[in-house]
Design an enzyme around this catalytic site. Structure first.
Site, PDB file in Angstrom:
ATOM      1  N   GLU A   1      40.415   9.504 102.586  1.00 23.29           N
ATOM      2  CA  GLU A   1      40.132   8.724 103.788  1.00 23.29           C
ATOM      3  C   GLU A   1      39.244   9.518 104.731  1.00 23.29           C
ATOM      4  O   GLU A   1      39.376  10.739 104.837  1.00 23.29           O
ATOM      5  CB  GLU A   1      41.452   8.357 104.482  1.00 23.29           C
ATOM      6  CG  GLU A   1      41.315   7.378 105.632  1.00 23.29           C
ATOM      7  CD  GLU A   1      42.688   6.872 106.087  1.00 23.29           C
ATOM      8  OE1 GLU A   1      43.462   6.389 105.221  1.00 23.29           O
ATOM      9  OE2 GLU A   1      42.976   6.970 107.286  1.00 23.29           O
TER      10      GLU A   1
ATOM     11  N   ASP B   1      38.043   9.113 108.759  1.00 25.32           N
ATOM     12  CA  ASP B   1      38.477   8.324 109.909  1.00 25.32           C
ATOM     13  C   ASP B   1      37.647   8.520 111.175  1.00 25.32           C
ATOM     14  O   ASP B   1      37.383   9.658 111.587  1.00 25.32           O
ATOM     15  CB  ASP B   1      39.906   8.723 110.312  1.00 25.32           C
ATOM     16  CG  ASP B   1      40.955   8.260 109.342  1.00 25.32           C
ATOM     17  OD1 ASP B   1      40.644   7.416 108.499  1.00 25.32           O
ATOM     18  OD2 ASP B   1      42.091   8.747 109.436  1.00 25.32           O
TER      19      ASP B   1
ATOM     20  N   GLU C   1      38.829   7.041 114.887  1.00 28.06           N
ATOM     21  CA  GLU C   1      39.819   6.275 115.645  1.00 28.06           C
ATOM     22  C   GLU C   1      39.510   6.428 117.131  1.00 28.06           C
ATOM     23  O   GLU C   1      39.334   7.552 117.612  1.00 28.06           O
ATOM     24  CB  GLU C   1      41.247   6.750 115.354  1.00 28.06           C
ATOM     25  CG  GLU C   1      41.739   6.349 113.980  1.00 28.06           C
ATOM     26  CD  GLU C   1      43.213   6.667 113.779  1.00 28.06           C
ATOM     27  OE1 GLU C   1      43.964   5.776 113.386  1.00 28.06           O
ATOM     28  OE2 GLU C   1      43.601   7.831 114.025  1.00 28.06           O
TER      29      GLU C   1
ATOM     30  N   GLU D   1      42.384  17.102 112.135  1.00 27.11           N
ATOM     31  CA  GLU D   1      41.956  16.334 113.294  1.00 27.11           C
ATOM     32  C   GLU D   1      40.971  17.116 114.177  1.00 27.11           C
ATOM     33  O   GLU D   1      41.170  18.292 114.446  1.00 27.11           O
ATOM     34  CB  GLU D   1      43.159  15.929 114.152  1.00 27.11           C
ATOM     35  CG  GLU D   1      44.214  15.132 113.423  1.00 27.11           C
ATOM     36  CD  GLU D   1      45.296  15.979 112.777  1.00 27.11           C
ATOM     37  OE1 GLU D   1      45.094  17.214 112.645  1.00 27.11           O
ATOM     38  OE2 GLU D   1      46.334  15.407 112.400  1.00 27.11           O
TER      39      GLU D   1
ATOM     40  N   ARG E   1      49.863  25.505 115.967  1.00 25.47           N
ATOM     41  CA  ARG E   1      50.087  24.741 114.744  1.00 25.47           C
ATOM     42  C   ARG E   1      49.981  25.613 113.504  1.00 25.47           C
ATOM     43  O   ARG E   1      50.658  25.371 112.500  1.00 25.47           O
ATOM     44  CB  ARG E   1      49.052  23.623 114.692  1.00 25.47           C
ATOM     45  CG  ARG E   1      49.267  22.587 113.636  1.00 25.47           C
ATOM     46  CD  ARG E   1      48.310  21.448 113.872  1.00 25.47           C
ATOM     47  NE  ARG E   1      48.261  20.515 112.781  1.00 25.47           N
ATOM     48  CZ  ARG E   1      47.382  19.510 112.708  1.00 25.47           C
ATOM     49  NH1 ARG E   1      46.498  19.337 113.675  1.00 25.47           N
ATOM     50  NH2 ARG E   1      47.391  18.691 111.683  1.00 25.47           N
TER      51      ARG E   1
END
Length: 275
Positions: free
Chosen positions: A101, A103, A105, A130, A266
């Site tokens: 995918e 993306d 958004e 991201e 993270r």
């Protein structure tokens, strides 16, 4: 050179041009409404497509054909006014549990606040890549172009032909890259007020519904294939030139607001290898 020889040279050139670019003027030929129970419409003899969202449901569409590599262009005009809680998703995706995918958004916001453009790349069902940006214009005032260039070497995200992100093929370092599964183009407008705006602090104001996003001027640069997928050619093999590299750096320096490759909370023990 005689006329016969001129024609012999011209025919392959015309075939190459025909294969390299498909410019679709009628969205009815290329897309189908997939959900929304009458909230999505193709208007103006196929030149305009709209998605709407109200409290009962959002809506969506997908391309009728699949693509394996190519440059996908679409002009979007996003939900105006108070769009907090809404998400307009525009992306390429394959099927199955190990899907690929790519993306775009668009995360809505309160009137006067900027939209957040959220990007991500999934390979073999794994995403978590991201990057987020503010846009340098009001994406609700007029149509702007949002493009994905996908070839065996890299994926490039463009806004108005300005590159904002590059995801390189680093399979040599063990990083999965989407290069085997054909993908369809999808778009949807839906409610995500549990997370989309300020982490879910701002909820959708349903008194402003219906919310509407608009689409036009779809174009794909890809070569026709005998299978259901179209394999790319033409511009799909281009590298970024020096001007594009400089514009990429400008966007990332001034407008990037999140990059997973710099998120030490993270990834406390080291960033992913593609970083």
């Amino acid at each position: 050179m005689d006329t016969h020889n001129h024609l012999l040279l011209l025919v392959p050139l015309l075939l190459l041009i025909n294969m390299a670019t498909f410019c679709f003027g009628d969205l009815r030929k290329d897309f189908e409404i997939t959900w929304g129970n009458g909230r999505a419409h193709i208007l103006d003899n196929g030149k305009l497509l709209t998605l709407s969202l109200d409290k009962a449901s959002g809506s969506g569409f997908q391309s009728k054909r699949e693509y394996l590599f190519g440059k996908i262009d679409m002009q979007l005009k996003l939900v105006p006014g108070n769009s907090a809680g809404t998400v307009t998703a525009y992306y390429l995706s394959s099927k199955g549990s190990a899907w690929d995918e790519i993306d775009f958004e668009f995360l809505g916001n309160l009137s006067g606040d900027p939209y957040i453009l959220h990007t991500n790349v999934f390979s073999h069902g794994k995403g978590n890549r991201e990057q987020q940006f503010y846009l340098w214009f009001d994406p609700t005032a007029d149509f702007h172009s949002y493009s994905i260039l996908w070839n065996p070497k890299h994926i490039v995200f463009y806004v108005d032909e300005i590159p904002i992100r590059v995801f390189k093929n680093l399979e040599s370092k063990g990083v999965p890259f989407p290069n085997k599964q054909p993908m369809r183009i999808h778009s949807s407008l839906w409610n995500a007020d549990d997370w989309a705006t300020r982490g879910g602090l701002i909820k959708t104001d349903w008194t402003k519904a219906p919310f509407t996003a608009s689409y036009r001027n779809f174009k794909v640069t890809a070569a026709a294939a005998a299978s259901t997928a179209a394999r790319g050619s033409g511009r799909t093999s281009e590298e970024l030139d020096a001007r594009s590299e400089n514009r990429l750096k400008w966007v990332q320096k001034k407008y990037m607001i999140y990059n997973y490759c710099t998120d030490t909370k993270r990834f406390p023990h080291g960033f992913p290898p593609e970083c």
